[in-house]
Design a protein around this motif. Structure first.
Motif, PDB file in Angstrom:
ATOM      1  N   LEU A 119      22.296  28.209  45.016  1.00  0.00           N
ATOM      2  CA  LEU A 119      23.047  29.177  44.221  1.00  0.00           C
ATOM      3  C   LEU A 119      24.192  29.762  45.043  1.00  0.00           C
ATOM      4  CD1 LEU A 119      23.349  30.736  41.608  1.00  0.00           C
ATOM      5  CD2 LEU A 119      21.725  32.420  42.488  1.00  0.00           C
ATOM      6  N   VAL A 120      23.917  30.101  46.311  1.00  0.00           N
ATOM      7  CA  VAL A 120      24.965  30.645  47.173  1.00  0.00           C
ATOM      8  C   VAL A 120      26.099  29.634  47.345  1.00  0.00           C
ATOM      9  CG1 VAL A 120      25.480  31.338  49.558  1.00  0.00           C
ATOM     10  CG2 VAL A 120      23.506  32.300  48.369  1.00  0.00           C
ATOM     11  N   GLU A 121      25.747  28.364  47.491  1.00  0.00           N
ATOM     12  CA  GLU A 121      26.779  27.326  47.628  1.00  0.00           C
ATOM     13  C   GLU A 121      27.693  27.314  46.409  1.00  0.00           C
ATOM     14  OE1 GLU A 121      27.210  22.457  47.818  1.00  0.00           O
ATOM     15  OE2 GLU A 121      25.275  23.393  48.238  1.00  0.00           O
ATOM     16  N   GLN A 122      27.091  27.359  45.208  1.00  0.00           N
ATOM     17  CA  GLN A 122      27.902  27.343  43.997  1.00  0.00           C
ATOM     18  C   GLN A 122      28.780  28.589  43.901  1.00  0.00           C
ATOM     19  OE1 GLN A 122      27.588  23.975  43.223  1.00  0.00           O
ATOM     20  NE2 GLN A 122      27.948  24.783  41.179  1.00  0.00           N
ATOM     21  N   LEU A 123      28.220  29.730  44.284  1.00  0.00           N
ATOM     22  CA  LEU A 123      28.984  30.976  44.226  1.00  0.00           C
ATOM     23  C   LEU A 123      30.160  30.951  45.194  1.00  0.00           C
ATOM     24  CD1 LEU A 123      26.043  33.553  44.034  1.00  0.00           C
ATOM     25  CD2 LEU A 123      27.522  32.788  42.161  1.00  0.00           C
ATOM     26  N   LEU A 124      29.934  30.409  46.406  1.00  0.00           N
ATOM     27  CA  LEU A 124      31.010  30.343  47.387  1.00  0.00           C
ATOM     28  C   LEU A 124      32.110  29.381  46.929  1.00  0.00           C
ATOM     29  CD1 LEU A 124      28.989  30.338  50.743  1.00  0.00           C
ATOM     30  CD2 LEU A 124      30.351  32.203  49.794  1.00  0.00           C
ATOM     31  N   ARG A 125      31.702  28.303  46.272  1.00  0.00           N
ATOM     32  CA  ARG A 125      32.697  27.342  45.792  1.00  0.00           C
ATOM     33  C   ARG A 125      33.528  27.920  44.646  1.00  0.00           C
ATOM     34  NH1 ARG A 125      32.005  22.320  47.884  1.00  0.00           N
ATOM     35  NH2 ARG A 125      29.959  21.734  48.683  1.00  0.00           N
ATOM     36  N   ASP A 126      32.901  28.778  43.833  1.00  0.00           N
ATOM     37  CA  ASP A 126      33.545  29.239  42.602  1.00  0.00           C
ATOM     38  C   ASP A 126      34.093  30.656  42.720  1.00  0.00           C
ATOM     39  OD1 ASP A 126      34.262  28.426  39.991  1.00  0.00           O
ATOM     40  OD2 ASP A 126      32.677  29.652  39.114  1.00  0.00           O
ATOM     41  N   LYS A 127      33.990  31.268  43.915  1.00  0.00           N
ATOM     42  CA  LYS A 127      34.312  32.695  44.035  1.00  0.00           C
ATOM     43  C   LYS A 127      35.756  33.015  43.663  1.00  0.00           C
ATOM     44  CE  LYS A 127      35.315  32.625  49.048  1.00  0.00           C
ATOM     45  NZ  LYS A 127      35.195  31.171  49.250  1.00  0.00           N
ATOM     46  N   ASN A 128      36.675  32.078  43.902  1.00  0.00           N
ATOM     47  CA  ASN A 128      38.086  32.336  43.584  1.00  0.00           C
ATOM     48  C   ASN A 128      38.369  32.331  42.089  1.00  0.00           C
ATOM     49  OD1 ASN A 128      38.749  32.544  46.308  1.00  0.00           O
ATOM     50  ND2 ASN A 128      39.137  30.345  46.497  1.00  0.00           N
ATOM     51  N   ASN A 129      37.405  31.841  41.309  1.00  0.00           N
ATOM     52  CA  ASN A 129      37.579  31.802  39.857  1.00  0.00           C
ATOM     53  C   ASN A 129      36.851  32.940  39.152  1.00  0.00           C
ATOM     54  OD1 ASN A 129      39.054  29.304  39.936  1.00  0.00           O
ATOM     55  ND2 ASN A 129      37.104  28.253  40.280  1.00  0.00           N
ATOM     56  N   LEU A 130      36.262  33.833  39.932  1.00  0.00           N
ATOM     57  CA  LEU A 130      35.501  34.940  39.366  1.00  0.00           C
ATOM     58  C   LEU A 130      36.274  36.236  39.527  1.00  0.00           C
ATOM     59  CD1 LEU A 130      31.972  34.068  40.832  1.00  0.00           C
ATOM     60  CD2 LEU A 130      32.834  33.517  38.555  1.00  0.00           C
ATOM     61  N   SER A 131      35.992  37.173  38.617  1.00  0.00           N
ATOM     62  CA  SER A 131      36.628  38.489  38.711  1.00  0.00           C
ATOM     63  C   SER A 131      35.748  39.518  38.006  1.00  0.00           C
ATOM     64  CB  SER A 131      38.027  38.470  38.080  1.00  0.00           C
ATOM     65  OG  SER A 131      37.937  38.130  36.701  1.00  0.00           O
ATOM     66  N   GLY A 132      36.062  40.777  38.216  1.00  0.00           N
ATOM     67  CA  GLY A 132      35.358  41.845  37.522  1.00  0.00           C
ATOM     68  C   GLY A 132      33.868  41.849  37.748  1.00  0.00           C
ATOM     69  N   VAL A 133      33.119  41.978  36.642  1.00  0.00           N
ATOM     70  CA  VAL A 133      31.658  42.068  36.713  1.00  0.00           C
ATOM     71  C   VAL A 133      31.061  40.792  37.304  1.00  0.00           C
ATOM     72  CG1 VAL A 133      29.543  42.262  35.351  1.00  0.00           C
ATOM     73  CG2 VAL A 133      31.521  43.678  34.790  1.00  0.00           C
ATOM     74  N   ALA A 134      31.598  39.636  36.921  1.00  0.00           N
ATOM     75  CA  ALA A 134      31.069  38.357  37.418  1.00  0.00           C
ATOM     76  C   ALA A 134      31.209  38.273  38.938  1.00  0.00           C
ATOM     77  CB  ALA A 134      31.786  37.191  36.748  1.00  0.00           C
ATOM     78  N   LEU A 135      32.354  38.679  39.479  1.00  0.00           N
ATOM     79  CA  LEU A 135      32.562  38.632  40.922  1.00  0.00           C
ATOM     80  C   LEU A 135      31.647  39.623  41.635  1.00  0.00           C
ATOM     81  CD1 LEU A 135      34.107  37.533  43.336  1.00  0.00           C
ATOM     82  CD2 LEU A 135      35.870  39.262  42.923  1.00  0.00           C
ATOM     83  N   ALA A 136      31.482  40.809  41.058  1.00  0.00           N
ATOM     84  CA  ALA A 136      30.594  41.808  41.665  1.00  0.00           C
ATOM     85  C   ALA A 136      29.156  41.302  41.712  1.00  0.00           C
ATOM     86  CB  ALA A 136      30.673  43.116  40.884  1.00  0.00           C
ATOM     87  N   ASN A 137      28.701  40.664  40.629  1.00  0.00           N
ATOM     88  CA  ASN A 137      27.336  40.123  40.605  1.00  0.00           C
ATOM     89  C   ASN A 137      27.185  38.972  41.584  1.00  0.00           C
ATOM     90  OD1 ASN A 137      26.223  41.861  38.670  1.00  0.00           O
ATOM     91  ND2 ASN A 137      27.022  40.634  36.976  1.00  0.00           N
ATOM     92  N   ALA A 138      28.220  38.137  41.712  1.00  0.00           N
ATOM     93  CA  ALA A 138      28.178  37.032  42.666  1.00  0.00           C
ATOM     94  C   ALA A 138      28.055  37.566  44.093  1.00  0.00           C
ATOM     95  CB  ALA A 138      29.424  36.161  42.532  1.00  0.00           C
ATOM     96  N   LYS A 139      28.844  38.565  44.418  1.00  0.00           N
ATOM     97  CA  LYS A 139      28.784  39.159  45.757  1.00  0.00           C
ATOM     98  C   LYS A 139      27.421  39.772  46.029  1.00  0.00           C
ATOM     99  CE  LYS A 139      33.708  40.172  46.455  1.00  0.00           C
ATOM    100  NZ  LYS A 139      34.715  41.229  46.695  1.00  0.00           N
ATOM    101  N   ASN A 140      26.855  40.404  45.009  1.00  0.00           N
ATOM    102  CA  ASN A 140      25.532  41.010  45.181  1.00  0.00           C
ATOM    103  C   ASN A 140      24.477  39.952  45.480  1.00  0.00           C
ATOM    104  OD1 ASN A 140      23.536  43.198  44.993  1.00  0.00           O
ATOM    105  ND2 ASN A 140      22.917  42.192  43.083  1.00  0.00           N
ATOM    106  N   LEU A 141      24.538  38.810  44.791  1.00  0.00           N
ATOM    107  CA  LEU A 141      23.586  37.730  45.028  1.00  0.00           C
ATOM    108  C   LEU A 141      23.757  37.140  46.432  1.00  0.00           C
ATOM    109  CD1 LEU A 141      23.803  35.988  41.550  1.00  0.00           C
ATOM    110  CD2 LEU A 141      21.707  36.913  42.551  1.00  0.00           C
TER     111      LEU A 141
END
Length: 481
Positions: free
Chosen positions: A224-246
Motif C-alpha cells: 500500500l505504501v508503494e502505491q501511495l508513494l507512486r501516486d502521491k503527486n496525483n493526490l490532493s486535499g483529503v485524499a493526500l492527507a489520508n495517504a500521508k497518514n497511512l
C-alpha cells in the motif's frame, strides 16, 4: 463421488479419507470458484462430525470472525502448519496411525480454511474492507507457519530472534515444533507480497482515500505504501492527507521494530581509560564492601569504609560517518522504505553522522531530512532507470576520513554503466572505506542481484549482503560499536 457416499461422510469414511475430502475441496475451490456440491456436502459432514463450526467452509467468513465466535480456536491456528522436523520415519512406530487420527482431520479443516482465504483472491475491484480482511487472514497464515503477522510479507513483524533470517517462531504448535524458515521465507514471503500488491492495485485507491471512513479501514502495508508513494503527486486535499497518514502509520510501526534492533546492537565497550564518575548511581557496593573487609570491627560489629569504589559506565564512542545510498527504482521499493527508516534511527545515535542519498537516473541528497523518514519518503520519486554513477558523484565528496566512514549501497545492481560504477566502488574500498553492498533489506529476504556485480564484489572481499534487514543492523553494529 455419489450423493449417498457424500451424505454418509461423517461416519462412513476413515480419517485418511476425511482429510482427502477436505483437501480436495480446498483444491477445487482454489482452481474454480464454483462450488462442487458433492465435495461441499462431504466437507460439511466431516466438519460437523469433528465438532468444528460450519463457518470454516464459508469462503466469505474471515478467520477473525470465526475466532471471535469461537475463541478457543485461536490457539489451534498458532503453529498449525509447523512441521516436527525432529521426528524421523522410525521415531514413532504408530506415526501413520496418528496422522490418520481425528486430530489430523481437525488440523486439515483449519489449514484448508486459512489457505483458501489467503490464496483465493478472486478478480475484479477490491474494496478497503476486502483488503483489510485479506491482510488479517494473511496474518493468521503467518501465525500458522510459526511467525509473527507481517514477518513473511516483509512488513512490520516482531522484533524477536530465534529463527533463520531473524524471524521468531510464535506458535506453540504442539510439542515445540519449529518451522524451517530457510525454506518458508524465500518461498512464501514473496507470494504473499505479490498477492497483497495485486489486491492493492485492484482497489480504486484514489476513491477510497477521498472517503475518510473507507481510508480508515485500510491497514498500512509495504504494498500500500508503494502505491501511495507512486501516486502521491496525483493526490490532493483529503485524499493526500489520508495517504500521508497511512504512510506515517506504517513508518512508525516499522521504526518501532527497527529501533529495538538498533538499540540492542549499538552498546559500545566499556572505556576504562575514563575515570568512573563519582556519583551514587555508579557506586559499586559489593566491591566497596569486599575491599574494606579488613576494616571490620568484630567487637563493634561495624565496617569502617575508608575508600569507595565506583563502576565504569563510560562507553567507547568514536565519531563515525555513515553514508547510505539507496536505489529508488521500482524493484527496490521495500529496501528504500526500510533503509530510509533505518538511516533515521542511526542518525539519532550520538557520534554517528548519517547521510542519505537516493537515486535512479538522477541522484537526490536527502540528508537534510534524514531524521524524519516520513518527510524523506515524500521526497522520493519511485521508478525509472538506474545509474549509480550519479549517486557516487554525491557520495564521494562526503568522505573526509575513509577509515572512519562506512558506505552502505543498497541496490539490485542492474546498472546502466556497470564498469565505471564498480571501478569507483573498488577505489572506495581500497582507500579504507568500509564498503557494504546490499542486495535486499526486506523482512522476507527476497530480491535478486546482478551476477556480474555479485562476482566482482566477492572477489574484492566485500560480498553482497542479502537477506533480513537485521543482517544489515548487525553489520553496522560491528563497525559502529
Amino acid at each position: 463421488m455419489s450423493e449417498r457416499q457424500s451424505d454418509d461422510q461423517g461416519e462412513a469414511l476413515p480419517h485418511d479419507n476425511r482429510r482427502q475430502v477436505l483437501y480436495w475441496r480446498l483444491l477445487a475451490r482454489l482452481f474454480d470458484p464454483e462450488e462442487q456440491p458433492a465435495l461441499e456436502r462431504a466437507g460439511l459432514a466431516v466438519v460437523e462430525d469433528i465438532g468444528l463450526p460450519a463457518a470454516l467452509l464459508d469462503p466469505q467468513a474471515s478467520v477473525d470472525s470465526i475466532v471471535q465466535r469461537h475463541p478457543e480456536l485461536a490457539a489451534e491456528f498458532d503453529g498449525l502448519m509447523v512441521t516436527d522436523e525432529d521426528q524421523g520415519p522410525d521415531a514413532d512406530p504408530d506415526g501413520e496411525a496418528a496422522r490418520a487420527g481425528a486430530a489430523e482431520v481437525r488440523r486439515a479443516a483449519l489449514v484448508s480454511k486459512v489457505l483458501l482465504n489467503v490464496f483465493s483472491t478472486g478478480s475484479g475491484a477490491v474494496s478497503a474492507g476486502q483488503l483489510s480482511r485479506w491482510q488479517s487472514d494473511a496474518g493468521w497464515l503467518e501465525r500458522a507457519l510459526g511467525c509473527a503477522p507481517g514477518d513473511l510479507r516483509g512488513g512490520r513483524g516482531s522484533g524477536g530472534s530465534g529463527g533463520p533470517g531473524g524471524v521468531a517462531p510464535t506458535g506453540t504448535g504442539g510439542g515445540g515444533r519449529t518451522p524451517d524458515l530457510s525454506r518458508l521465507i524465500p518461498a512464501i514471503g514473496p507470494e504473499l507480497g505479490a498477492l497483497e500488491a495485486d489486491l492493492v492495485k485492484r482497489m480504486h485507491l484514489r476513491e477510497v482515500l477521498a472517503d475518510p471512513k473507507l481510508a480508515a479501514r485500510l491497514t498500512p502495508s509495504m504494498s500500500l505504501v508503494e502505491q501511495l508513494l507512486r501516486d502521491k503527486n496525483n493526490l490532493s486535499g483529503v485524499a493526500l492527507a489520508n495517504a500521508k497518514n497511512l504512510i506515517r502509520r506504517f513508518v512508525d510501526e516499522v521504526a518501532d521494530v527497527l529501533r529495538t534492533q538498533v538499540e540492542k546492537a549499538t552498546v559500545g565497550a566499556i572505556d576504562r581509560s575514563v575515570p568512573p564518575k563519582r556519583v551514587f548511581r555508579n557506586l559499586d557496593l559489593d566491591r566497596t564492601i569486599w575491599k574494606n573487609l579488613t576494616n571490620y570491627s568484630p567487637e563493634e560489629e561495624r565496617l569502617y569504609v575508608d575508600r569507595l569504589y565506583y563502576r565504569h559506565t563510560a562507553r567507547k564512542t568514536t565519531p563515525q560517518r555513515l553514508i547510505v545510498v539507496v536505489d529508488q527504482s521500482g524493484s527496490m521499493v521495500d529496501s528504500m522504505v526500510n533503509c530510509t527508516i533505518l538511516a533515521s534511527i542511526f542518525a539519532g545515535l550520538p557520534k554517528v553522522d548519517v547521510h542519505l542519498i537516493a537515486y535512479d537516473t538522477q541522484a537526490l541528497d536527502l540528508t537534510p531530512w534524514v531524521h524524519d523518514p516520513f518527510e524523506t519518503l515524500l521526497r522520493t520519486q519511485l521508478g525509472g532507470g538506474t545509474d549509480g554513477t550519479v549517486a557516487m558523484a554525491l557520495a564521494e565528496p562526503k568522505i573526509a576520513e575513509p577509515r572512519n566512514t562506512v558506505v552502505v549501497w543498497i541496490s539490485d545492481f542492474y546498472e546502466w554503466r556497470s564498469q565505471p560504477l564498480f571501478d569507483s566502488m573498488a577505489a572506495l574500498h581500497r582507500s579504507g572505506v568500509k564498503f557494504i553492498p546490499v542486495g535486499s533489506v526486506t523482512s522476507s529476504g527476497r530480491g535478486s542481484v546482478n551476477p556480474w556485480f555479485r562476482e566482482r564484489f566477492k572477489d574484492q572481499g566485500t560480498p553482497v549482503l542479502s537477506g533480513h534487514i537485521r543482517k544489515l543492523v548487525q553489520e553496522l553494529k560491528t563497525f559502529l560499536g
